[in-house]
Design a protein around this motif. Structure first.
Motif, PDB file in Angstrom:
ATOM      1  N   ASP A 146       0.832  -1.206   0.000  1.00 60.13           N
ATOM      2  CA  ASP A 146       0.000   0.000   0.000  1.00 60.13           C
ATOM      3  C   ASP A 146       0.866   1.255   0.000  1.00 60.13           C
ATOM      4  O   ASP A 146       1.494   1.585   1.012  1.00 60.13           O
ATOM      5  N   ALA A 166       5.457  -5.004  -4.673  1.00 60.66           N
ATOM      6  CA  ALA A 166       4.715  -4.866  -5.922  1.00 60.66           C
ATOM      7  C   ALA A 166       4.855  -6.131  -6.756  1.00 60.66           C
ATOM      8  O   ALA A 166       5.711  -6.983  -6.502  1.00 60.66           O
ATOM      9  N   TYR A 175      -6.861  -7.368  -7.136  1.00 59.47           N
ATOM     10  CA  TYR A 175      -6.833  -5.992  -7.651  1.00 59.47           C
ATOM     11  C   TYR A 175      -8.199  -5.560  -8.177  1.00 59.47           C
ATOM     12  O   TYR A 175      -8.295  -4.638  -8.984  1.00 59.47           O
ATOM     13  N   LEU A 186       0.814   1.040  -9.800  1.00 56.86           N
ATOM     14  CA  LEU A 186       1.378   0.091  -8.847  1.00 56.86           C
ATOM     15  C   LEU A 186       2.427  -0.795  -9.512  1.00 56.86           C
ATOM     16  O   LEU A 186       3.496  -1.052  -8.946  1.00 56.86           O
TER      17      LEU A 186
END
Length: 256
Positions: A146, A166, A175, A186
């Protein structure tokens, strides 16, 4: 790299400790952590927020898979959780401060803060974890999927080493709440100007990628990759990363 970050990247990183369910050693437990310490590996653990804002060393959002209890971690106070036994072995649930006492600076720690994806990014919880890491005397860092959590940590304790977790951010349940643009940001870590990660933790199955490769080559942001389990993944890591987060084998004993 700073000395503490060099320490984190100096040795392979045991994913949730050095665990083996067949031997009764469950991930993220004191036994798994001690096994990793004994082998001199860096250690990655996960922390979940309890109902009263404590950091439980546990990966899942619910207790059902690994413990003799059930329900969501966030709905239970720490005092209620600490007596909970794992399904196998002798370990019980424990807190981040207990882990610090056990490791005591012997090996570096990588602490992944699990996100409930709330709008406030669990600000108080992130600050609480960052405070504990700041006070800890050994090499340690935090990381999270995050970006908002990283921004909070950066504002609160800028000297605490922080990394972004990631992967390819492909369409799917994990997602589902993110738009295509969000997933692109991201995937390529385009939030870096605001989060300023000290390192990257990227899914080995999705390497190479332009974003992390650019940050690594141009800005010298070191990259660890998760979770390496096979010979092929070790070769991918050798070419595209600076260190591995591993599981299911001993990288000191298993050659490429």
């Amino acid at each position: 790299m700073t000395p503490d970050l060099e320490a984190v990247f100096a040795r392979p990183i045991a994913h949730r400790g050095y665990h083996n369910t067949d031997d009764g050693v469950i991930e993220n437990t004191p036994s798994a952590i001690q096994q990793a310490v004994d082998r001199n590996f860096s250690i990655e653990v996960d922390v979940q927020e309890t109902a009263d804002g404590e950091a439980l060393v546990f990966h899942d959002y619910t207790l059902d898979r690994l413990t003799e209890s059930s329900g969501r971690v966030i709905e239970r106070p720490a005092s209620d959780l600490l007596g909970t036994h794992m399904k196998t072995g002798t370990d019980r649930l424990w807190l981040l401060r207990d882990l610090f006492d056990l490791v005591d600076g012997k090996v570096p720690l990588v602490i992944e803060i699990k996100s409930l994806l709330r709008r406030d990014a669990q600000g108080a919880f992130v600050r609480h974890v960052a405070d504990q890491v700041s006070d800890y005397k050994g090499p340690a860092c935090i990381k999270s999927f995050d970006p908002d959590m990283l921004s909070i940590a950066r504002a609160h304790r800028p000297h605490v080493l922080r990394g972004i977790v990631a992967d390819g951010a492909e369409p799917g349940p994990e997602y589902a709440r993110f738009s295509r643009v969000d997933r692109f940001i991201l995937r390529h870590i385009l939030h870096a100007p605001r989060t300023r990660p000290h390192f990257i933790s990227y899914g080995v199955r999705d390497l190479p990628r332009a974003g992390p490769a650019f940050l690594r080559s141009v800005f010298k942001v070191p990259l660890m990759c998760w979770t390496v389990r096979t010979r092929e993944q070790r070769e991918t890591a050798r070419r595209h990363a600076d260190q591995i987060v591993f599981e299911g084998f001993d990288p000191d004993r298993v050659p490429l």
